[in-house]
Enzyme design. Sequence first.
Site, PDB file in Angstrom:
ATOM      1  N   GLU A  25      -1.938 -12.088  -0.761  1.00  0.00           N
ATOM      2  CA  GLU A  25      -0.821 -12.528   0.263  1.00  0.00           C
ATOM      3  C   GLU A  25      -1.140 -13.650   1.211  1.00  0.00           C
ATOM      4  O   GLU A  25      -2.514 -13.836   1.525  1.00  0.00           O
ATOM      5  CB  GLU A  25      -0.345 -11.139   1.116  1.00  0.00           C
ATOM      6  CG  GLU A  25      -1.332 -10.554   2.073  1.00  0.00           C
ATOM      7  CD  GLU A  25      -0.804  -9.860   3.253  1.00  0.00           C
ATOM      8  OE1 GLU A  25       0.112 -10.305   3.935  1.00  0.00           O
ATOM      9  OE2 GLU A  25      -1.147  -8.832   3.257  1.00  0.00           O
ATOM     10  N   ASP A 143       7.893  -3.511   2.950  1.00  0.00           N
ATOM     11  CA  ASP A 143       6.851  -3.091   2.079  1.00  0.00           C
ATOM     12  C   ASP A 143       6.948  -1.851   1.300  1.00  0.00           C
ATOM     13  O   ASP A 143       6.666  -1.797   0.011  1.00  0.00           O
ATOM     14  CB  ASP A 143       5.188  -2.966   2.776  1.00  0.00           C
ATOM     15  CG  ASP A 143       5.020  -4.423   3.360  1.00  0.00           C
ATOM     16  OD1 ASP A 143       5.655  -5.474   3.262  1.00  0.00           O
ATOM     17  OD2 ASP A 143       3.793  -4.361   3.988  1.00  0.00           O
ATOM     18  N   LYS A 160      -3.118   0.654   8.940  1.00  0.00           N
ATOM     19  CA  LYS A 160      -3.440   0.919  10.189  1.00  0.00           C
ATOM     20  C   LYS A 160      -2.888   2.223  10.979  1.00  0.00           C
ATOM     21  O   LYS A 160      -1.412   2.173  10.720  1.00  0.00           O
ATOM     22  CB  LYS A 160      -3.606  -0.210  11.358  1.00  0.00           C
ATOM     23  CG  LYS A 160      -4.132  -1.419  10.474  1.00  0.00           C
ATOM     24  CD  LYS A 160      -4.182  -2.325  11.580  1.00  0.00           C
ATOM     25  CE  LYS A 160      -5.176  -3.535  11.226  1.00  0.00           C
ATOM     26  NZ  LYS A 160      -4.526  -4.565  10.533  1.00  0.00           N
TER      27      LYS A 160
HETATM   28  N1  PSU Z   1      -0.847  -4.659   8.275  1.00  0.00           N
HETATM   29  C1  PSU Z   1      -1.976  -4.973   8.542  1.00  0.00           C
HETATM   30  N2  PSU Z   1      -2.322  -6.491   8.303  1.00  0.00           N
HETATM   31  C2  PSU Z   1      -1.405  -7.073   7.897  1.00  0.00           C
HETATM   32  C3  PSU Z   1      -0.051  -6.734   7.626  1.00  0.00           C
HETATM   33  C4  PSU Z   1       0.178  -5.364   8.106  1.00  0.00           C
HETATM   34  O1  PSU Z   1      -3.034  -4.138   8.874  1.00  0.00           O
HETATM   35  O2  PSU Z   1      -1.505  -8.434   7.736  1.00  0.00           O
HETATM   36  C5  PSU Z   1       0.930  -7.651   7.549  1.00  0.00           C
HETATM   37  C6  PSU Z   1       1.419  -7.538   5.751  1.00  0.00           C
HETATM   38  O3  PSU Z   1       1.457  -9.047   5.420  1.00  0.00           O
HETATM   39  C7  PSU Z   1       2.423  -6.807   5.674  1.00  0.00           C
HETATM   40  C8  PSU Z   1       3.312  -7.021   6.845  1.00  0.00           C
HETATM   41  O4  PSU Z   1       3.169  -6.862   4.598  1.00  0.00           O
HETATM   42  O5  PSU Z   1       2.487  -7.393   7.805  1.00  0.00           O
HETATM   43  C9  PSU Z   1       4.328  -5.931   7.489  1.00  0.00           C
HETATM   44  O6  PSU Z   1       5.110  -6.469   8.315  1.00  0.00           O
HETATM   45  P1  PSU Z   1       6.206  -5.521   8.695  1.00  0.00           P
HETATM   46  O7  PSU Z   1       5.708  -4.287   9.332  1.00  0.00           O
HETATM   47  O8  PSU Z   1       7.085  -6.355   9.646  1.00  0.00           O
HETATM   48  O9  PSU Z   1       6.977  -5.256   7.456  1.00  0.00           O
END
Ligand code: PSU
Length: 304
Positions: A25, A143, A160
Amino acid sequence: MNKYLSVNPEVSEALSAGKPVVALESTIISHGMPYPRNMETALNVERIIRENGAVPATICIIGGKLVAGATEEQIARLARGGSDIAKVSRRDLPIICARGLDGATTVATTMIIAAMAGIKVFATGGIGGVHRGAETTMDISADLEELAMTPVMVVCAGAKSILDLGLTLEYLETKGVPVVGYGTDELPAFYTRRSGFGVDCRVDTPEELAAIFRAKLDMGLRGGMLVGNPIPEEYSMDEKIINKAIDEAVEEAKRSGIHGKATTPFLLAKIKDLTGGDSLESNIMLVYNNARLAAKTAALLCGR
Ligand code: PSU
Ligand code: MN
């Protein structure tokens, strides 16, 4: 092949020859790490995938094109652009493409583009999930919905604890997504090896991972699969220190009214500030560890 998709020739040759390819990614590049560590990490991950017998395909959006297999120059553009590059999840995809912009792909979008290109395995750091307090904010990462729909295996170090890991697992269960621990019975918590939340099953070899995903594909069951690969012991962080930083970051996000797509990048940056860069080193090492496992598994998935 759709007119928006641009597959790197090395990647498309590997795919048509039935050779293993691993997707990567780009939100982690533009939004997850500072320049130039992000650039260096992205290139090292590609090298590690090659060393383990697969072709890397860093996924991103360049000038409105969905790119499967970014060039070094394109990776540099995303790494230097940092937070000026749009973070693109499923809902953003048509807007960014129609406008001909650049974008960094989240786990959801990377899965979409990987599937379009025919790539089955994807390595990353951590996935998005159900946020703490989601019962009032409804903040649930796209996701999870993507894992429910799109046939790609995602190898990560869990999630996390900026998220509610228990609710994240409940959501994945409802959506029928297999969650497999690699050498563990628990979902790893990214910086630490354990979360206290059990996974569906533990496997101890890449062969088993490949067999489970193969069975899912063969049956035509919709959606992907999540592999939780714990951070190597020597790089894992002190649970108390990291959890304190996470709690502080979550509090500050709430106080400052951060919401929507800004939430995850805000929390990640805050945690990095609070832990004085230690978390960045751990983050890099766990991504390398996931790249190795993904490459081996991708090779096994091709072998029949
Ligand atoms: N969590 C992490 N590192 C990341 C991300 C999430 O520990 O880099 C990034 C990933 O690209 C994940 C995105 O798909 O954040 C999720 O964002 P949101 O919660 O806005 O869907
Ligand atoms: Mn969100």
